[in-house]
Motif scaffolding. Structure first.
Motif, PDB file in Angstrom:
ATOM      1  N   ALA A  96     -20.236 103.756  12.543  1.00 46.99           N
ATOM      2  CA  ALA A  96     -20.080 105.212  12.436  1.00 46.99           C
ATOM      3  C   ALA A  96     -19.414 105.846  13.657  1.00 46.99           C
ATOM      4  CB  ALA A  96     -21.430 105.866  12.159  1.00 46.99           C
ATOM      5  N   PRO A  97     -19.886 105.587  14.885  1.00 46.28           N
ATOM      6  CA  PRO A  97     -19.258 106.249  16.030  1.00 46.28           C
ATOM      7  C   PRO A  97     -17.797 105.843  16.223  1.00 46.28           C
ATOM      8  CG  PRO A  97     -20.870 104.631  16.775  1.00 46.28           C
ATOM      9  CD  PRO A  97     -21.042 104.762  15.292  1.00 46.28           C
ATOM     10  N   GLU A  98     -17.487 104.574  15.937  1.00 47.22           N
ATOM     11  CA  GLU A  98     -16.109 104.115  16.076  1.00 47.22           C
ATOM     12  C   GLU A  98     -15.192 104.812  15.069  1.00 47.22           C
ATOM     13  OE1 GLU A  98     -18.918 101.016  17.556  1.00 47.22           O
ATOM     14  OE2 GLU A  98     -18.776 102.162  15.696  1.00 47.22           O
ATOM     15  N   LEU A  99     -15.668 104.958  13.828  1.00 45.18           N
ATOM     16  CA  LEU A  99     -14.862 105.638  12.814  1.00 45.18           C
ATOM     17  C   LEU A  99     -14.657 107.106  13.178  1.00 45.18           C
ATOM     18  CD1 LEU A  99     -13.390 105.717  10.119  1.00 45.18           C
ATOM     19  CD2 LEU A  99     -15.608 106.129   9.003  1.00 45.18           C
ATOM     20  N   LEU A 100     -15.698 107.774  13.636  1.00 42.30           N
ATOM     21  CA  LEU A 100     -15.564 109.186  14.018  1.00 42.30           C
ATOM     22  C   LEU A 100     -14.565 109.342  15.162  1.00 42.30           C
ATOM     23  CD1 LEU A 100     -19.226 110.545  13.819  1.00 42.30           C
ATOM     24  CD2 LEU A 100     -17.366 110.853  12.170  1.00 42.30           C
ATOM     25  N   ARG A 101     -14.623 108.443  16.144  1.00 39.51           N
ATOM     26  CA  ARG A 101     -13.667 108.523  17.255  1.00 39.51           C
ATOM     27  C   ARG A 101     -12.240 108.352  16.747  1.00 39.51           C
ATOM     28  NH1 ARG A 101     -17.681 105.848  20.345  1.00 39.51           N
ATOM     29  NH2 ARG A 101     -16.795 103.780  19.921  1.00 39.51           N
ATOM     30  N   GLY A 102     -12.048 107.421  15.819  1.00 39.01           N
ATOM     31  CA  GLY A 102     -10.722 107.213  15.256  1.00 39.01           C
ATOM     32  C   GLY A 102     -10.208 108.424  14.512  1.00 39.01           C
ATOM     33  N   LEU A 103     -11.091 109.081  13.764  1.00 38.25           N
ATOM     34  CA  LEU A 103     -10.698 110.273  13.011  1.00 38.25           C
ATOM     35  C   LEU A 103     -10.359 111.427  13.952  1.00 38.25           C
ATOM     36  CD1 LEU A 103     -13.359 109.984  10.171  1.00 38.25           C
ATOM     37  CD2 LEU A 103     -10.871 109.900   9.835  1.00 38.25           C
ATOM     38  N   VAL A 104     -11.139 111.560  15.007  1.00 38.22           N
ATOM     39  CA  VAL A 104     -10.854 112.614  15.992  1.00 38.22           C
ATOM     40  C   VAL A 104      -9.521 112.343  16.683  1.00 38.22           C
ATOM     41  CG1 VAL A 104     -11.592 113.594  18.202  1.00 38.22           C
ATOM     42  CG2 VAL A 104     -13.262 113.255  16.373  1.00 38.22           C
ATOM     43  N   ASP A 105      -9.274 111.110  17.081  1.00 36.94           N
ATOM     44  CA  ASP A 105      -8.025 110.760  17.752  1.00 36.94           C
ATOM     45  C   ASP A 105      -6.812 111.003  16.849  1.00 36.94           C
ATOM     46  OD1 ASP A 105      -9.405 110.016  19.991  1.00 36.94           O
ATOM     47  OD2 ASP A 105      -9.326 107.855  19.597  1.00 36.94           O
ATOM     48  N   ALA A 106      -7.009 110.828  15.535  1.00 31.57           N
ATOM     49  CA  ALA A 106      -5.919 111.049  14.582  1.00 31.57           C
ATOM     50  C   ALA A 106      -5.848 112.500  14.112  1.00 31.57           C
ATOM     51  CB  ALA A 106      -6.087 110.124  13.376  1.00 31.57           C
ATOM     52  N   ALA A 107      -6.717 113.348  14.670  1.00 30.76           N
ATOM     53  CA  ALA A 107      -6.750 114.782  14.333  1.00 30.76           C
ATOM     54  C   ALA A 107      -6.990 115.027  12.848  1.00 30.76           C
ATOM     55  CB  ALA A 107      -5.466 115.474  14.795  1.00 30.76           C
ATOM     56  N   VAL A 108      -7.799 114.165  12.226  1.00 33.43           N
ATOM     57  CA  VAL A 108      -8.172 114.364  10.823  1.00 33.43           C
ATOM     58  C   VAL A 108      -9.305 115.385  10.769  1.00 33.43           C
ATOM     59  CG1 VAL A 108      -9.089 113.265   8.746  1.00 33.43           C
ATOM     60  CG2 VAL A 108      -7.506 112.007  10.216  1.00 33.43           C
ATOM     61  N   PRO A 109      -9.162 116.457   9.983  1.00 35.58           N
ATOM     62  CA  PRO A 109     -10.237 117.455   9.881  1.00 35.58           C
ATOM     63  C   PRO A 109     -11.538 116.819   9.379  1.00 35.58           C
ATOM     64  CG  PRO A 109      -8.206 118.292   8.912  1.00 35.58           C
ATOM     65  CD  PRO A 109      -7.983 116.836   9.183  1.00 35.58           C
ATOM     66  N   LEU A 110     -12.655 117.215   9.991  1.00 35.77           N
ATOM     67  CA  LEU A 110     -13.950 116.599   9.693  1.00 35.77           C
ATOM     68  C   LEU A 110     -15.022 117.651   9.471  1.00 35.77           C
ATOM     69  CD1 LEU A 110     -14.288 113.706  12.314  1.00 35.77           C
ATOM     70  CD2 LEU A 110     -14.761 113.479   9.874  1.00 35.77           C
ATOM     71  N   ALA A 111     -15.813 117.485   8.414  1.00 35.86           N
ATOM     72  CA  ALA A 111     -16.973 118.350   8.192  1.00 35.86           C
ATOM     73  C   ALA A 111     -18.169 117.487   7.831  1.00 35.86           C
ATOM     74  CB  ALA A 111     -16.706 119.367   7.091  1.00 35.86           C
ATOM     75  N   LEU A 112     -19.339 117.889   8.312  1.00 35.83           N
ATOM     76  CA  LEU A 112     -20.601 117.229   7.995  1.00 35.83           C
ATOM     77  C   LEU A 112     -21.240 117.968   6.824  1.00 35.83           C
ATOM     78  CD1 LEU A 112     -22.483 114.948   9.158  1.00 35.83           C
ATOM     79  CD2 LEU A 112     -23.684 116.772  10.369  1.00 35.83           C
ATOM     80  N   VAL A 113     -21.629 117.227   5.792  1.00 41.17           N
ATOM     81  CA  VAL A 113     -22.224 117.847   4.603  1.00 41.17           C
ATOM     82  C   VAL A 113     -23.538 117.123   4.314  1.00 41.17           C
ATOM     83  CG1 VAL A 113     -21.906 118.412   2.170  1.00 41.17           C
ATOM     84  CG2 VAL A 113     -19.930 118.412   3.706  1.00 41.17           C
ATOM     85  N   THR A 114     -24.661 117.791   4.564  1.00 41.25           N
ATOM     86  CA  THR A 114     -25.949 117.121   4.515  1.00 41.25           C
ATOM     87  C   THR A 114     -26.987 117.897   3.704  1.00 41.25           C
ATOM     88  OG1 THR A 114     -27.795 116.314   5.882  1.00 41.25           O
ATOM     89  CG2 THR A 114     -26.555 118.204   6.725  1.00 41.25           C
ATOM     90  N   SER A 115     -27.933 117.153   3.113  1.00 40.29           N
ATOM     91  CA  SER A 115     -29.064 117.776   2.423  1.00 40.29           C
ATOM     92  C   SER A 115     -30.196 118.099   3.383  1.00 40.29           C
ATOM     93  CB  SER A 115     -29.579 116.846   1.312  1.00 40.29           C
ATOM     94  OG  SER A 115     -28.635 116.709   0.281  1.00 40.29           O
ATOM     95  N   SER A 116     -30.046 117.735   4.641  1.00 40.15           N
ATOM     96  CA  SER A 116     -31.052 118.076   5.645  1.00 40.15           C
ATOM     97  C   SER A 116     -30.920 119.532   6.055  1.00 40.15           C
ATOM     98  CB  SER A 116     -30.888 117.188   6.879  1.00 40.15           C
ATOM     99  OG  SER A 116     -31.218 115.851   6.592  1.00 40.15           O
ATOM    100  N   PRO A 117     -32.029 120.161   6.467  1.00 37.06           N
ATOM    101  CA  PRO A 117     -31.938 121.540   6.979  1.00 37.06           C
ATOM    102  C   PRO A 117     -31.235 121.558   8.332  1.00 37.06           C
ATOM    103  CG  PRO A 117     -34.167 120.691   7.246  1.00 37.06           C
ATOM    104  CD  PRO A 117     -33.413 119.655   6.459  1.00 37.06           C
ATOM    105  N   ARG A 118     -30.766 122.726   8.716  1.00 37.64           N
ATOM    106  CA  ARG A 118     -29.988 122.832   9.956  1.00 37.64           C
ATOM    107  C   ARG A 118     -30.809 122.436  11.181  1.00 37.64           C
ATOM    108  NH1 ARG A 118     -25.085 124.490  11.221  1.00 37.64           N
ATOM    109  NH2 ARG A 118     -24.693 125.112   9.063  1.00 37.64           N
ATOM    110  N   HIS A 119     -32.107 122.721  11.174  1.00 39.33           N
ATOM    111  CA  HIS A 119     -32.887 122.372  12.375  1.00 39.33           C
ATOM    112  C   HIS A 119     -33.042 120.857  12.520  1.00 39.33           C
ATOM    113  CE1 HIS A 119     -36.187 122.796   9.369  1.00 39.33           C
ATOM    114  NE2 HIS A 119     -36.817 121.886  10.084  1.00 39.33           N
TER     115      HIS A 119
END
Length: 223
Positions: A96-119
């Motif tokens: 997971a962290p390696e993929l996120l770093r790759g996406l950030v480096d490639a400037a791919v837009p990213l959003a987190l979508v979760t069923s967990s509450p914000r807290h």
């Protein structure tokens, strides 16, 4: 940092079980709740709660266990139990962290979508770096949560992209149906290869996923 202007696409990722190793803890919380209320099939109830938000899980437990307390009371109890269980450090799923770093480096837009509450997201962000995400959609932000399409539609809108231009990373059937019904291209991560919605991609681990692969998926290439 480079951006591929020839292709406007983004990634919407689930959190629990997909990026973070928290889904097992959540299911243990539900199973223990069921045992504490004399549930005959506590493990089955826990499995049925995979991917559900607090309110949906509370409804499931109230119905299956024939409880007389309010849904709100059950949700508060589950919330308390879960936060206590998450008190120890939250960790990444493999890759997971390696993929996120790759996406950030490639400037791919990213959003987190979760069923967990914000807290919960804020709690987890104390243990892991979630700063890669430009936007976060939680259970508190939509009237209808997964498996309804709303969370992923909102995630795509937050990135300024049509849902069809977003690749979703998910690990649960509830989440996969939410993403597919929103019209997103969907990748299911993990050992779940049965009963998946039609047309989804499947990988065993995020360790197998990189930016070029996601770009191909966004372009409609079948793996």
């Amino acid at each position: 940092m480079t951006h591929d202007h020839s292709l406007d696409w983004g990634v919407l990722s689930d959190m629990d079980g997909t990026l973070l190793d928290t889904e097992g803890t959540w299911m243990q919380v539900v199973e223990q709740f069921a045992r504490d209320h004399d549930g005959a099939d506590a493990a089955g109830l826990a499995a049925a709660a995979e991917g559900l938000d607090l309110d949906r899980a509370a409804f499931l437990l109230r119905e299956r266990l024939a409880l007389t307390v309010t849904l709100a009371d059950i949700a508060v109890d589950l919330d308390r139990r879960a936060l206590a269980a998450y008190a120890s450090a939250v960790t990444w799923r493999p890759g997971a962290p390696e993929l996120l770093r790759g996406l950030v480096d490639a400037a791919v837009p990213l959003a987190l979508v979760t069923s967990s509450p914000r807290h919960w997201v804020e709690r987890f962000a104390q243990s892991v770096d979630l700063s890669a995400f430009q936007s976060t959609v939680t259970a508190d932000d939509t009237v209808r949560t997964k498996p309804a399409p709303d969370p992923y539609l909102d995630g795509a809108a937050a990135l300024g992209l049509p849902a069809a231009r977003c690749v979703v990373l998910e690990d649960s059937l509830v989440g996969a149906w939410s993403a597919v019904s929103a019209g997103c291209v969907t990748v299911v991560v993990g050992d779940r290869a049965q009963n998946l919605p039609p047309g989804v991609h499947h990988v065993a681990s995020l360790s197998e996923v990189d930016v070029p692969m996601l770009r191909r998926i966004a372009e409609g290439v079948t793996l």
